[in-house]
Design a protein around this motif. Structure first.
Motif, mmCIF file in Angstrom:
data_model
loop_
_atom_site.group_PDB
_atom_site.id
_atom_site.type_symbol
_atom_site.label_atom_id
_atom_site.label_comp_id
_atom_site.label_asym_id
_atom_site.label_seq_id
_atom_site.Cartn_x
_atom_site.Cartn_y
_atom_site.Cartn_z
ATOM 1 N N HIS A 80 -9.565 -1.033 -0.207
ATOM 2 C CA HIS A 80 -8.680 0.081 -0.514
ATOM 3 C C HIS A 80 -9.133 0.754 -1.796
ATOM 4 O O HIS A 80 -9.429 0.094 -2.788
ATOM 5 C CB HIS A 80 -7.239 -0.417 -0.688
ATOM 6 C CG HIS A 80 -6.242 0.705 -0.753
ATOM 7 N ND1 HIS A 80 -5.576 1.157 0.357
ATOM 8 C CD2 HIS A 80 -5.845 1.476 -1.781
ATOM 9 C CE1 HIS A 80 -4.786 2.168 0.007
ATOM 10 N NE2 HIS A 80 -4.931 2.378 -1.289
ATOM 11 N N TYR B 183 6.738 7.214 -2.310
ATOM 12 C CA TYR B 183 5.559 8.006 -2.674
ATOM 13 C C TYR B 183 5.880 9.494 -2.631
ATOM 14 O O TYR B 183 5.483 10.256 -3.516
ATOM 15 C CB TYR B 183 4.356 7.677 -1.783
ATOM 16 C CG TYR B 183 3.073 8.158 -2.421
ATOM 17 C CD1 TYR B 183 2.323 7.304 -3.224
ATOM 18 C CD2 TYR B 183 2.660 9.468 -2.303
ATOM 19 C CE1 TYR B 183 1.183 7.753 -3.868
ATOM 20 C CE2 TYR B 183 1.530 9.930 -2.939
ATOM 21 C CZ TYR B 183 0.791 9.069 -3.718
ATOM 22 O OH TYR B 183 -0.334 9.516 -4.362
ATOM 23 N N ILE C 203 1.912 2.283 -8.826
ATOM 24 C CA ILE C 203 0.684 2.327 -8.008
ATOM 25 C C ILE C 203 0.404 0.930 -7.450
ATOM 26 O O ILE C 203 0.107 0.769 -6.264
ATOM 27 C CB ILE C 203 -0.532 2.833 -8.820
ATOM 28 C CG1 ILE C 203 -0.331 4.283 -9.263
ATOM 29 C CG2 ILE C 203 -1.809 2.720 -7.992
ATOM 30 C CD1 ILE C 203 -1.471 4.854 -10.109
ATOM 31 N N SER D 93 2.787 0.150 -4.655
ATOM 32 C CA SER D 93 2.551 1.026 -3.504
ATOM 33 C C SER D 93 1.335 0.533 -2.707
ATOM 34 O O SER D 93 1.396 0.342 -1.488
ATOM 35 C CB SER D 93 2.333 2.455 -4.017
ATOM 36 O OG SER D 93 1.735 3.267 -3.053
ATOM 37 N N LYS E 26 1.271 -2.055 0.986
ATOM 38 C CA LYS E 26 0.619 -1.631 2.233
ATOM 39 C C LYS E 26 -0.464 -2.634 2.638
ATOM 40 O O LYS E 26 -0.628 -2.937 3.818
ATOM 41 C CB LYS E 26 0.003 -0.236 2.055
ATOM 42 C CG LYS E 26 1.078 0.848 2.014
ATOM 43 C CD LYS E 26 0.517 2.228 1.849
ATOM 44 C CE LYS E 26 -0.024 2.474 0.481
ATOM 45 N NZ LYS E 26 0.152 3.795 -0.080
ATOM 46 N N PHE F 269 -6.219 8.518 -10.725
ATOM 47 C CA PHE F 269 -4.864 8.478 -11.281
ATOM 48 C C PHE F 269 -4.885 7.768 -12.637
ATOM 49 O O PHE F 269 -4.103 8.084 -13.518
ATOM 50 C CB PHE F 269 -3.907 7.771 -10.318
ATOM 51 C CG PHE F 269 -3.653 8.566 -9.065
ATOM 52 C CD1 PHE F 269 -3.108 9.839 -9.146
ATOM 53 C CD2 PHE F 269 -3.981 8.088 -7.817
ATOM 54 C CE1 PHE F 269 -2.881 10.606 -8.002
ATOM 55 C CE2 PHE F 269 -3.765 8.837 -6.664
ATOM 56 C CZ PHE F 269 -3.213 10.091 -6.760
HETATM 57 N N1 URA Z 1 -2.577 5.341 -3.513
HETATM 58 C C1 URA Z 1 -1.449 4.767 -3.007
HETATM 59 O O1 URA Z 1 -1.439 4.338 -1.854
HETATM 60 N N2 URA Z 1 -0.379 4.684 -3.792
HETATM 61 C C2 URA Z 1 -0.357 5.130 -5.054
HETATM 62 O O2 URA Z 1 0.646 5.009 -5.710
HETATM 63 C C3 URA Z 1 -1.523 5.739 -5.576
HETATM 64 C C4 URA Z 1 -2.628 5.825 -4.776
#
Ligand code: URA
Length: 447
Positions: A82, A165, A180, A183, A187, A207
């Motif tokens: 990821h 998000y 972040i 999040s 996933k 970011f």
């Molecule tokens: N990608 C994500 O899936 N979530 C975030 O908060 C930032 C980047």
């Protein structure tokens, strides 16, 4: 319990308990907690942060807010990767086939682009016929047969992240380490792979803008992954400069194909080899060094490119585009952006360059916006290179001259030309594992 009191606690820098976090996430997902209160909470978290226990509780609660995918029908070790989001980041299209061609399964759920960053699903959908929404059983069958499939996140996976998000995106609360980390890791945990390699981008297009913040984010995500029983590590990679030369969906597909043929840009090839090596290493295939060699071999013997073609065919796409990417074609307008002065490219505001590609039509401003798969930017000069007035810095592609104008203005204002040659940049800064942070700064230089 009242969300008002929890906002008050966080506003004053207090820590939320496991029960409080569960109440907050469940209440927000089922609509009892309205957006305005959750926005206040997000801003309080943004300023006050969260401790490690809070981040872990938040991640687990989010992961369990929807379906947890059980990948056990897929035989063998399943490895995921990821990226925290970047510009020109097409690594999944390269490393997935590399790793799969060596017998390690890649059952990948990817996202679409949002904001200035691109998304793998959009890039793959630039291939005519390619389906990223396929039923779970078919997804398992394709991975069992071909070793790899890449699909979009299906209906009820991590609904908490979808809602959070979307709210973060409009309340300026995206760039927060606890938000972040929770999040992404929610996933990844819900997606079910045994091992996870994280590509944490750092710099003007990421970011996280500084190395320290990026390492901090990587450590948190790796520790959440390991705590949840997954093998996990992170690479910290440069996003002060776009990765490769192509930005935009079919342009990036073409560059990924070239990279799998051994004809790709050096920076992209090196980052992909390192990510693939770490994925293979976590899957128990050898040391990182041995795995890097194995990954290199998949480019030389053509097996990774063949694996990409197999995946495209299995997911309904026109496989001939892999063998003849010139079929992607170009939008109606192409425009050369020229250097206004002599000097060296001393800074690339990579977020600005990503925004220029969105203005050209390669990305979306809202989730509903259509995208132009052929639109985007091909860089002709990058950071550190000398330019003369009139030299072509980049070629822009869009379906109208209005879009070209907007993209060109943004692109030019994102490039700084100075009289002095800038110092070299680092490509891969560090590797973060459960036990250590291994720094490579000074060893991996760009250009
Ligand atoms: N990608 C994500 O899936 N979530 C975030 O908060 C930032 C980047």
């Amino acid at each position: 319990m009242r969300i008002y009191d929890l906002i008050e606690t966080k506003k004053r820098g207090g820590a939320l308990t496991e029960e409080e976090i569960a109440y907050m996430v469940r209440g927000f997902v089922d609509g009892r907690i309205p957006d305005y209160q959750m926005s206040a909470m997000l801003m309080a978290i943004y300023f006050q942060g969260m401790n490690d226990r809070e981040i872990t509780y938040l991640t687990l609660e989010m992961a369990h807010s929807g379906d947890m995918v059980d990948l056990s029908p897929i035989e063998g070790i399943k490895v995921d990767k990821h990226s925290t989001g970047g510009v020109g980041d097409k690594t999944t299209l390269v490393v997935g086939p590399m790793v799969a061609s060596l017998g390690v399964k890649v059952a990948k759920m990817s996202g679409r682009g949002l904001g200035h960053t691109g998304g793998t699903v959009d890039k793959l959908e630039s291939i005519p016929g390619f389906k990223t929404a396929i039923p779970r059983e078919e997804f398992f069958d394709i991975v069992n047969g071909n070793g790899i499939a890449v699909i979009g996140q299906s209906g009820n996976m991590v609904p908490a992240d979808k809602k959070l998000y979307a709210l973060r995106d409009v309340t300026a609360t995206v760039d927060s380490i606890p938000l972040i980390a929770s999040s992404i890791m929610s996933k990844k945990l819900a997606a079910g792979s045994d091992s996870i390699v994280l590509d944490v981008k750092t710099g003007s297009g990421a970011f996280m803008k500084t190395l320290d913040e990026s390492i901090c984010l990587a450590k948190k995500m790796v520790s959440i992954g390991c705590m949840a029983g997954r093998r996990c590590c992170a690479l910290i990679t440069n996003m002060d400069i776009p990765l490769g030369y192509a930005i935009g969906n079919s342009l990036e597909m073409t560059e990924a194909i070239r990279t799998l043929k051994g004809e790709g840009p050096e920076d992209l090839t090196r980052v992909c080899l390192e990510l693939a090596a770490n994925m293979l290493h976590l899957a128990g295939r050898g040391t990182v060094k041995e795995c890097r060699k194995m990954a290199e071999e998949t480019i030389h013997d053509g097996s990774a490119l063949k694996r990409l073609a197999l995946m495209v065919k299995a997911q309904g796409g026109d496989e001939s585009f892999i063998w003849k990417p010139e079929q992607f074609g170009s939008p109606a307008c192409a425009y050369e952006v020229k250097a206004p002065a002599q000097g060296y490219i001393s800074h690339m505001d990579t977020e600005g360059i990503g925004t220029a590609s969105v203005l050209l039509g390669a990305g979306r401003n809202t989730k509903e916006d259509p995208i132009d798969y052929g639109a985007g930017i091909v860089l002709k000069k990058k950071y550190g290179e000398k330019v003369m007035p009139g030299d072509v810095l980049a070629v822009l592609y869009a379906d109208s001259m209005e879009r070209i104008q907007a993209g060109a203005d943004k692109f030019l204002s994102s490039c700084t030309i100075s009289q002095d040659a800038p110092g070299p940049e680092t490509l891969i800064y560090a590797r973060v594992s459960e036990y250590e942070v291994e720094r490579f700064e000074g060893l991996e230089k760009l250009p």
